[in-house]
Design an enzyme around this catalytic site. Structure first.
Site, PDB file in Angstrom:
ATOM      1  N   GLU A 158      -2.189   7.073   7.868  1.00 31.67           N
ATOM      2  CA  GLU A 158      -2.909   7.943   6.944  1.00 31.67           C
ATOM      3  C   GLU A 158      -3.917   8.796   7.700  1.00 31.67           C
ATOM      4  O   GLU A 158      -4.356   8.427   8.798  1.00 31.67           O
ATOM      5  CB  GLU A 158      -3.697   7.117   5.911  1.00 31.67           C
ATOM      6  CG  GLU A 158      -2.882   6.456   4.835  1.00 31.67           C
ATOM      7  CD  GLU A 158      -3.763   5.723   3.836  1.00 31.67           C
ATOM      8  OE1 GLU A 158      -3.223   5.280   2.814  1.00 31.67           O
ATOM      9  OE2 GLU A 158      -4.980   5.586   4.082  1.00 31.67           O
TER      10      GLU A 158
ATOM     11  N   ARG B 289      -7.512  -7.624  -9.659  1.00 35.39           N
ATOM     12  CA  ARG B 289      -8.306  -8.829  -9.903  1.00 35.39           C
ATOM     13  C   ARG B 289      -9.735  -8.424 -10.214  1.00 35.39           C
ATOM     14  O   ARG B 289     -10.077  -7.246 -10.183  1.00 35.39           O
ATOM     15  CB  ARG B 289      -8.302  -9.724  -8.664  1.00 35.39           C
ATOM     16  CG  ARG B 289      -8.744  -8.978  -7.402  1.00 35.39           C
ATOM     17  CD  ARG B 289      -8.918  -9.890  -6.214  1.00 35.39           C
ATOM     18  NE  ARG B 289      -9.045  -9.176  -4.962  1.00 35.39           N
ATOM     19  CZ  ARG B 289     -10.142  -8.575  -4.517  1.00 35.39           C
ATOM     20  NH1 ARG B 289     -11.234  -8.593  -5.270  1.00 35.39           N
ATOM     21  NH2 ARG B 289     -10.167  -7.963  -3.351  1.00 35.39           N
TER      22      ARG B 289
ATOM     23  N   LYS C  92       0.801  -1.218   0.000  1.00 34.18           N
ATOM     24  CA  LYS C  92       0.000   0.000   0.000  1.00 34.18           C
ATOM     25  C   LYS C  92       0.841   1.278   0.000  1.00 34.18           C
ATOM     26  O   LYS C  92       0.435   2.298  -0.557  1.00 34.18           O
ATOM     27  CB  LYS C  92      -0.965  -0.014   1.184  1.00 34.18           C
ATOM     28  CG  LYS C  92      -2.107  -1.007   0.991  1.00 34.18           C
ATOM     29  CD  LYS C  92      -3.060  -0.980   2.140  1.00 34.18           C
ATOM     30  CE  LYS C  92      -4.331  -1.766   1.817  1.00 34.18           C
ATOM     31  NZ  LYS C  92      -4.079  -3.120   1.324  1.00 34.18           N
TER      32      LYS C  92
END
Length: 445
Positions: free
Chosen positions: A200, A293, A116
């Site tokens: 974050e 995906r 990430k």
């Protein structure tokens, strides 16, 4: 077109991939665990191979067993569905090394988006908005505390290698941060084998909106609209709809352009999703992650855009153009997906068991992608998802009306299930207004 396909998954998504394969005349081979031998996807495949016991590590995630099944059945390609091996770059590489076609993005894209922190940095460099946060892992608690002070509380403490809503914690102050940092780091090491943690900005009121992208065989990346995914429990989705009731035409243009830039930044091929957080007050959105995906919620996009995303995946893998013209692709109507899980409708705790009654709703605008029938047993070894109830209509109001009727018609007994929750949601004023956020479920409970 690909002539034969190994489906490396189970339940509803395996059944759904097999359905498209058969329509296209593609020989579909299923792999299954001992526990899943009696499920519909096994009998509906042209051929099935048992790859191990119930434990996913010994069956659906067993790379050697899966590749051996591919070799013994002589398939041309492998479709991983979602979960299990779908975002495993080493497996994608092993498939290619075996001379097989991989129905998904390349290993480089999977690797780039799998971390990430790396993904955030790549997106920022590509001009995709990202939320304030660390550009490298918080090496220790002191680094996390310093980062949070600079970002400003509240903050999200997140496993860099996490996914599926797992490995996250919220801290409103330094005391909470100290607790959450240790908790998330320990969880990440245990679950993902990587204890890297990022910090974050946390938005107390936020919407979860994502964009479906498709990297075509000719190198172009196209966006097929957005999906609203804000009805969640424990950071995991329960309901998705397209288009999002929060997204204006102007905001949609910015969303889709950013998603295309995200795909282009990693040379994306095949189906993928760019997930974002939307601040409903300011209209700002920020990159959250890219799922490399096919998504669980892909059917709402299919119904609104009139495409079969599994067919498009197979065409990209085979080097063929899409069935649609990317320049004239137009959305029509509204679609909503409800995830029918084997869990209690109040606390959402798993409730596996034998299915004694299973009668699916039908009618105009109603689609059910299911993994089970009456007589099957929902075991505790896998995800609790039993089926996806997808409804569509000319507009949101009609889709909601059809969803209400379909939920009432769905007869399911045996395992605990969340149909009563959906009946409640579909009459909830906040949901009906379209002005809801990721806290809606907690406010209902």
């Amino acid at each position: 077109m690909i002539e034969s396909l190994l489906v490396v998954n189970r339940g509803e998504i395996a059944r759904r991939i097999i359905r498209t394969a058969k329509r296209l005349g593609v020989r579909a081979v299923a792999v299954h665990s001992e526990a899943d031998a009696g499920l519909p996807f096994v009998t509906e495949a042209d051929q099935a191979v048992c790859v191990g016991p119930a434990n996913p590590a010994q069956s659906y995630r067993n790379v050697e067993a899966v590749l051996a099944a591919a070799k013994s059945t002589g398939v041309q390609a492998i479709h991983p569905g979602y979960g299990f091996l779908s975002e495993n770059a080493d497996f994608a590489q092993a498939v290619a090394a075996s001379g097989l076609l991989w129905v998904g993005p390349g290993p480089d894209a999977i690797t780039a988006m799998g971390d990430k922190i790396n993904a955030r940095n790549l997106m920022a460099a590509a001009g995709v908005p990202v939320a304030p946060g660390t550009t490298e892992p918080a090496a220790d608690l002191a680094a996390a505390v310093n980062a949070a002070a600079e970002i400003g509380y509240p903050v999200m403490v997140k496993a860099a290698a996490g996914g599926g809503g797992m490995g996250m914690g919220i801290a409103d102050d330094e005391t909470a941060l100290r607790t959450e940092y240790d908790k998330v780091r320990a969880f990440a090491e245990r679950m993902f084998g990587d204890g890297s943690v990022l910090i974050e900005r946390y938005f107390p009121r936020v919407r979860h909106v994502e964009v479906q992208i498709l990297g075509l065989a000719d190198g172009r990346v196209v966006a097929l609209g957005e999906r609203e995914c804000s009805v969640q429990r424990r950071n995991q989705k329960l309901v998705e709809e397209s288009p999002s009731p929060a997204v204006t035409s102007e905001l949609r243009s910015r969303f889709l352009a950013a998603a295309v830039r995200a795909g282009e930044a990693v040379g994306y091929r095949n189906a993928g999703t760019v997930e974002c957080l939307l601040d409903p007050t300011t209209g700002e959105f920020f990159f959250l992650e890219m799922n490399t995906r096919l998504q669980v919620e892909h059917p709402v996009t299919e119904l609104v855009y009139g495409v079969d995303l599994v067919e498009e995946q197979l065409r990209v893998a085979a080097g063929l153009p899409p069935t649609f013209d990317p320049d004239t692709l137009t959305p029509r109507g509204h679609a909503i997906e409800l995830r029918i899980n084997a869990e209690d409708p109040k606390r959402f705790l798993p409730g596996p068991g034998a299915i004694t009654t299973w009668t699916e709703p039908a009618g105009e605008g109603v689609r059910v992608d299911s993994g089970y029938v009456a007589g099957n047993t929902v075991t505790p070894f896998y995800d609790s998802l039993m089926a996806k109830l997808i409804v569509s209509g000319a507009d949101r109001a009609e889709a909601i009306s059809r969803a209400r009727a379909a939920v009432a018609q769905f007869q399911l007994a045996g395992p605990k299930n969340n149909l009563p929750f959906f009946a409640e949601l579909l009459d909830n004023p906040e949901f009906l207004s379209g002005d809801y956020d990721t806290g809606i479920v907690s406010r209902m409970r």
